[in-house]
Design a protein around this motif. Sequence first.
Motif, PDB file in Angstrom:
ATOM      1  N   MET A   1       5.124  -6.916   8.248  1.00 49.05           N
ATOM      2  CA  MET A   1       4.239  -8.061   8.098  1.00 49.05           C
ATOM      3  C   MET A   1       3.231  -8.199   7.175  1.00 49.05           C
ATOM      4  SD  MET A   1       3.275 -10.707  10.969  1.00 49.05           S
ATOM      5  CE  MET A   1       1.311  -9.957  11.038  1.00 49.05           C
ATOM      6  N   ALA A   2       3.251  -8.973   6.084  1.00 50.16           N
ATOM      7  CA  ALA A   2       2.264  -9.035   5.089  1.00 50.16           C
ATOM      8  C   ALA A   2       0.852  -9.579   5.525  1.00 50.16           C
ATOM      9  CB  ALA A   2       2.937  -9.636   3.671  1.00 50.16           C
ATOM     10  N   VAL A   3      -0.187  -9.275   5.297  1.00 43.07           N
ATOM     11  CA  VAL A   3      -1.336  -9.870   5.908  1.00 43.07           C
ATOM     12  C   VAL A   3      -2.504  -9.589   4.702  1.00 43.07           C
ATOM     13  CG1 VAL A   3      -1.050  -9.655   8.278  1.00 43.07           C
ATOM     14  CG2 VAL A   3      -1.943  -7.860   7.148  1.00 43.07           C
ATOM     15  N   ASN A   4      -3.450 -10.339   4.902  1.00 43.30           N
ATOM     16  CA  ASN A   4      -4.374 -10.459   3.749  1.00 43.30           C
ATOM     17  C   ASN A   4      -5.335  -9.158   3.893  1.00 43.30           C
ATOM     18  OD1 ASN A   4      -5.635 -11.248   6.386  1.00 43.30           O
ATOM     19  ND2 ASN A   4      -7.525 -11.978   5.239  1.00 43.30           N
ATOM     20  N   GLN A   5      -5.672  -8.367   4.822  1.00 40.14           N
ATOM     21  CA  GLN A   5      -6.468  -7.456   4.957  1.00 40.14           C
ATOM     22  C   GLN A   5      -6.172  -6.286   6.161  1.00 40.14           C
ATOM     23  OE1 GLN A   5     -10.686  -8.459   5.532  1.00 40.14           O
ATOM     24  NE2 GLN A   5      -9.902 -10.268   6.202  1.00 40.14           N
ATOM     25  N   GLN A   6      -6.800  -5.433   6.072  1.00 38.66           N
ATOM     26  CA  GLN A   6      -6.299  -4.296   7.175  1.00 38.66           C
ATOM     27  C   GLN A   6      -7.528  -4.278   8.024  1.00 38.66           C
ATOM     28  OE1 GLN A   6      -5.377  -0.138   6.115  1.00 38.66           O
ATOM     29  NE2 GLN A   6      -5.756   0.410   7.968  1.00 38.66           N
ATOM     30  N   HIS A   7      -7.193  -4.509   9.594  1.00 42.82           N
ATOM     31  CA  HIS A   7      -8.183  -4.549  10.434  1.00 42.82           C
ATOM     32  C   HIS A   7      -7.812  -3.344  11.633  1.00 42.82           C
ATOM     33  CE1 HIS A   7     -11.077  -7.572   9.646  1.00 42.82           C
ATOM     34  NE2 HIS A   7     -10.161  -8.334   9.291  1.00 42.82           N
ATOM     35  N   ASP A   8      -8.535  -2.720  12.225  1.00 44.53           N
ATOM     36  CA  ASP A   8      -8.458  -1.747  13.458  1.00 44.53           C
ATOM     37  C   ASP A   8      -8.276  -2.648  14.652  1.00 44.53           C
ATOM     38  OD1 ASP A   8      -8.179   0.358  14.988  1.00 44.53           O
ATOM     39  OD2 ASP A   8     -10.107   0.990  15.322  1.00 44.53           O
ATOM     40  N   LEU A   9      -6.908  -3.272  14.867  1.00 46.49           N
ATOM     41  CA  LEU A   9      -6.694  -3.690  16.202  1.00 46.49           C
ATOM     42  C   LEU A   9      -5.615  -3.114  17.113  1.00 46.49           C
ATOM     43  CD1 LEU A   9      -5.778  -7.086  14.059  1.00 46.49           C
ATOM     44  CD2 LEU A   9      -7.805  -6.742  15.500  1.00 46.49           C
ATOM     45  N   THR A  10      -5.855  -3.371  18.332  1.00 49.64           N
ATOM     46  CA  THR A  10      -4.906  -2.587  19.203  1.00 49.64           C
ATOM     47  C   THR A  10      -3.513  -3.124  19.172  1.00 49.64           C
ATOM     48  OG1 THR A  10      -6.940  -2.238  20.916  1.00 49.64           O
ATOM     49  CG2 THR A  10      -4.387  -2.024  22.006  1.00 49.64           C
ATOM     50  N   GLY A  11      -2.707  -2.126  19.090  1.00 46.42           N
ATOM     51  CA  GLY A  11      -1.008  -2.794  19.031  1.00 46.42           C
ATOM     52  C   GLY A  11      -0.539  -2.845  17.625  1.00 46.42           C
ATOM     53  N   TRP A  12      -1.437  -3.043  16.724  1.00 49.48           N
ATOM     54  CA  TRP A  12      -1.033  -3.029  15.285  1.00 49.48           C
ATOM     55  C   TRP A  12      -0.968  -1.837  14.700  1.00 49.48           C
ATOM     56  CZ3 TRP A  12      -0.621  -8.231  12.999  1.00 49.48           C
ATOM     57  CH2 TRP A  12      -0.982  -9.281  14.131  1.00 49.48           C
ATOM     58  N   PHE A  14       1.032   1.399  11.745  1.00 47.50           N
ATOM     59  CA  PHE A  14       1.592   1.750  10.680  1.00 47.50           C
ATOM     60  C   PHE A  14       1.320   0.966   9.084  1.00 47.50           C
ATOM     61  CE2 PHE A  14       4.875   2.450  14.008  1.00 47.50           C
ATOM     62  CZ  PHE A  14       4.666   3.901  14.204  1.00 47.50           C
ATOM     63  N   TRP A  15       0.006   0.558   9.222  1.00 45.57           N
ATOM     64  CA  TRP A  15      -0.680   0.101   8.021  1.00 45.57           C
ATOM     65  C   TRP A  15      -0.094   0.805   6.695  1.00 45.57           C
ATOM     66  CZ3 TRP A  15      -3.320  -4.602   8.480  1.00 45.57           C
ATOM     67  CH2 TRP A  15      -3.547  -4.794   9.694  1.00 45.57           C
ATOM     68  N   SER A  16       0.131  -0.023   5.989  1.00 43.55           N
ATOM     69  CA  SER A  16       0.367   0.327   4.347  1.00 43.55           C
ATOM     70  C   SER A  16       0.309  -0.637   3.456  1.00 43.55           C
ATOM     71  CB  SER A  16       2.134   0.894   4.455  1.00 43.55           C
ATOM     72  OG  SER A  16       2.926  -0.372   4.546  1.00 43.55           O
ATOM     73  N   ILE A  17       0.154  -0.314   2.150  1.00 48.99           N
ATOM     74  CA  ILE A  17      -0.055  -1.207   1.014  1.00 48.99           C
ATOM     75  C   ILE A  17       1.276  -1.249  -0.028  1.00 48.99           C
ATOM     76  CG2 ILE A  17      -1.145  -1.737  -1.112  1.00 48.99           C
ATOM     77  CD1 ILE A  17      -3.762  -0.878   0.401  1.00 48.99           C
ATOM     78  N   LYS A  18       1.879  -2.534  -0.005  1.00 47.08           N
ATOM     79  CA  LYS A  18       3.237  -2.364  -0.600  1.00 47.08           C
ATOM     80  C   LYS A  18       2.835  -3.480  -1.858  1.00 47.08           C
ATOM     81  CE  LYS A  18       5.975  -1.332   3.194  1.00 47.08           C
ATOM     82  NZ  LYS A  18       6.818  -1.982   4.188  1.00 47.08           N
ATOM     83  N   ASP A  19       3.241  -2.964  -3.279  1.00 42.26           N
ATOM     84  CA  ASP A  19       2.978  -4.043  -4.397  1.00 42.26           C
ATOM     85  C   ASP A  19       1.428  -4.717  -4.139  1.00 42.26           C
ATOM     86  OD1 ASP A  19       5.581  -3.517  -5.317  1.00 42.26           O
ATOM     87  OD2 ASP A  19       6.277  -5.071  -3.969  1.00 42.26           O
ATOM     88  N   GLY A  20       0.662  -3.796  -3.729  1.00 43.31           N
ATOM     89  CA  GLY A  20      -1.050  -4.461  -3.729  1.00 43.31           C
ATOM     90  C   GLY A  20      -1.238  -5.192  -2.331  1.00 43.31           C
ATOM     91  N   GLN A  21      -0.185  -5.474  -1.490  1.00 37.53           N
ATOM     92  CA  GLN A  21      -0.443  -6.239  -0.146  1.00 37.53           C
ATOM     93  C   GLN A  21      -0.474  -5.508   0.900  1.00 37.53           C
ATOM     94  OE1 GLN A  21       2.540  -9.099  -0.556  1.00 37.53           O
ATOM     95  NE2 GLN A  21       1.584 -10.277  -2.053  1.00 37.53           N
ATOM     96  N   HIS A  22      -1.201  -5.701   1.718  1.00 37.20           N
ATOM     97  CA  HIS A  22      -1.250  -5.211   3.319  1.00 37.20           C
ATOM     98  C   HIS A  22      -0.086  -5.409   4.118  1.00 37.20           C
ATOM     99  CE1 HIS A  22      -5.575  -3.362   2.625  1.00 37.20           C
ATOM    100  NE2 HIS A  22      -5.547  -4.571   2.154  1.00 37.20           N
ATOM    101  N   HIS A  23       0.514  -4.205   4.639  1.00 40.00           N
ATOM    102  CA  HIS A  23       1.409  -4.520   5.503  1.00 40.00           C
ATOM    103  C   HIS A  23       1.334  -4.010   6.814  1.00 40.00           C
ATOM    104  CE1 HIS A  23       3.573  -5.881   1.788  1.00 40.00           C
ATOM    105  NE2 HIS A  23       4.461  -6.526   2.567  1.00 40.00           N
ATOM    106  N   VAL A  24       1.841  -4.438   7.847  1.00 43.46           N
ATOM    107  CA  VAL A  24       1.485  -3.924   9.267  1.00 43.46           C
ATOM    108  C   VAL A  24       2.556  -4.100  10.217  1.00 43.46           C
ATOM    109  CG1 VAL A  24       0.305  -5.711  10.188  1.00 43.46           C
ATOM    110  CG2 VAL A  24      -0.045  -3.626  11.139  1.00 43.46           C
ATOM    111  N   GLN A  25       2.594  -3.638  11.071  1.00 46.56           N
ATOM    112  CA  GLN A  25       3.820  -3.704  12.348  1.00 46.56           C
ATOM    113  C   GLN A  25       3.067  -4.138  13.452  1.00 46.56           C
ATOM    114  OE1 GLN A  25       6.892  -0.949  13.941  1.00 46.56           O
ATOM    115  NE2 GLN A  25       5.849  -1.074  15.551  1.00 46.56           N
ATOM    116  N   PRO A  26       3.093  -5.576  13.547  1.00 44.55           N
ATOM    117  CA  PRO A  26       2.380  -6.184  14.727  1.00 44.55           C
ATOM    118  C   PRO A  26       3.062  -5.772  15.987  1.00 44.55           C
ATOM    119  CG  PRO A  26       3.936  -7.860  13.587  1.00 44.55           C
ATOM    120  CD  PRO A  26       3.840  -6.486  12.867  1.00 44.55           C
ATOM    121  N   PRO A  27       2.428  -6.166  17.168  1.00 42.85           N
ATOM    122  CA  PRO A  27       2.779  -6.011  18.467  1.00 42.85           C
ATOM    123  C   PRO A  27       3.971  -6.829  18.559  1.00 42.85           C
ATOM    124  CG  PRO A  27       0.391  -6.663  18.463  1.00 42.85           C
ATOM    125  CD  PRO A  27       0.941  -7.056  17.101  1.00 42.85           C
TER     126      PRO A  27
END
Length: 126
Positions: A1-12, A14-27
Amino acid sequence: MAVNQQHDLTGWKFWSIKDGQHHVQPPRELLDNMVTLRIHLDNTTAENGCLKVIPNSYRNGILSKAEIDEYVANKKAIECIAQAGDLLVMKPLLLHSSSKALKPTHRRVLHIEYSDQTLPLGLNWL
């Protein structure tokens, strides 16, 4: 899922950056309340690597690589052959893949994800 920025959140995870955008696997709870629309701009066939899905696999939640491998080995994938203009509606956790094209042609889609969930403080959808 593409989001605006990275945060240290419980359950979120595999943070990565793809094409300059933050991606994460949410809960799972967030993913279970999402729906994905794929609007086909081109015809997709088995020859050009159409999407393949395993029906109802989203019900198993977030699986590890080993769990996916075992599940796929015991289930039959369905090819999603589509004409330009067709719409495929699916859950984000549905197991899906595309094969390498035997006859390379365009297979463009508009991939849109919808959710009624509010993201945790500091995160916004992209």
